[in-house]
Design an enzyme around this catalytic site. Structure first.
Site, PDB file in Angstrom:
ATOM      1  N   CYS A 105       7.707   3.700  -4.514  1.00  0.00           N
ATOM      2  CA  CYS A 105       8.909   3.882  -5.331  1.00  0.00           C
ATOM      3  C   CYS A 105       8.723   4.978  -6.379  1.00  0.00           C
ATOM      4  O   CYS A 105       9.711   5.541  -6.866  1.00  0.00           O
ATOM      5  CB  CYS A 105       9.319   2.568  -5.977  1.00  0.00           C
ATOM      6  N   HIS A 106       7.488   5.325  -6.695  1.00  0.00           N
ATOM      7  CA  HIS A 106       7.235   6.390  -7.673  1.00  0.00           C
ATOM      8  C   HIS A 106       7.705   7.750  -7.157  1.00  0.00           C
ATOM      9  O   HIS A 106       7.893   8.672  -7.949  1.00  0.00           O
ATOM     10  CB  HIS A 106       5.748   6.445  -8.046  1.00  0.00           C
TER      11      HIS A 106
END
Length: 159
Positions: free
Chosen positions: A122-123
């Site tokens: 998700c980063h």
């Protein structure tokens, strides 16, 4: 569920396995976590995470199963795994990719609910125009992960 904790460039990071797959991860130490994994899958995921954080590996091969999540969230999490190492995508691009072009904010919520950060990356999702916004682990960790990946990608491209 078994938890293992390891030190990393983003601080302590805990990862959980259960029934043959990775099923959770979070920033910090899970109270029941051990530092020396006893099971093969636990050793594998810890080894892959250590190699990732050391810049030696750009992918995870461990089986991953999210223990919860709506159909939309699961679609977003699958799409996250398609974002190449060292690259980013925007919330809007991910929304379009999962067939919900007006759901950029909902993608942000799904990112926040990602039960397996780092492994499900998700980063790599940023705001419109590349703006760094939101991250469950804090923006400092997000920047560290993106810088790690960018540096590794550049070194690999130049060698």
């Amino acid at each position: 569920m078994r938890w293992t904790v390891l030190d990393s460039p983003i601080g302590e990071f805990s990862v959980a396995t259960d029934a043959g797959s990775v099923c959770g991860a979070h920033f910090g130490r899970e109270p029941s976590a051990v530092e020396e994994p006893e099971h093969e899958l636990d050793r594998q995921v810890v080894g892959e995470l250590r190699a990732y954080f050391a810049g030696e590996s750009t992918e995870f091969t461990v089986p991953v199963v999210a223990p919860r999540g709506s159909d939309f969230e699961r679609a977003v999490w699958r799409e996250m795994t398609r974002i190449p190492y060292g690259e980013t995508s925007t919330y809007g691009e991910v929304a379009r990719a999962v067939g919900e072009p007006g759901a950029a904010r909902a993608v942000g919520v799904a990112c926040n609910r990602n039960p397996i950060p780092v492994i499900v990356p998700c980063h790599r999702i940023v705001g419109a125009g590349g703006k760094l916004v939101g991250f469950g682990g804090g923006l400092t960790r997000k920047v560290t992960l993106l810088e790690l990946e960018a540096g590794v990608a550049l070194r690999r491209a130049w060698t």
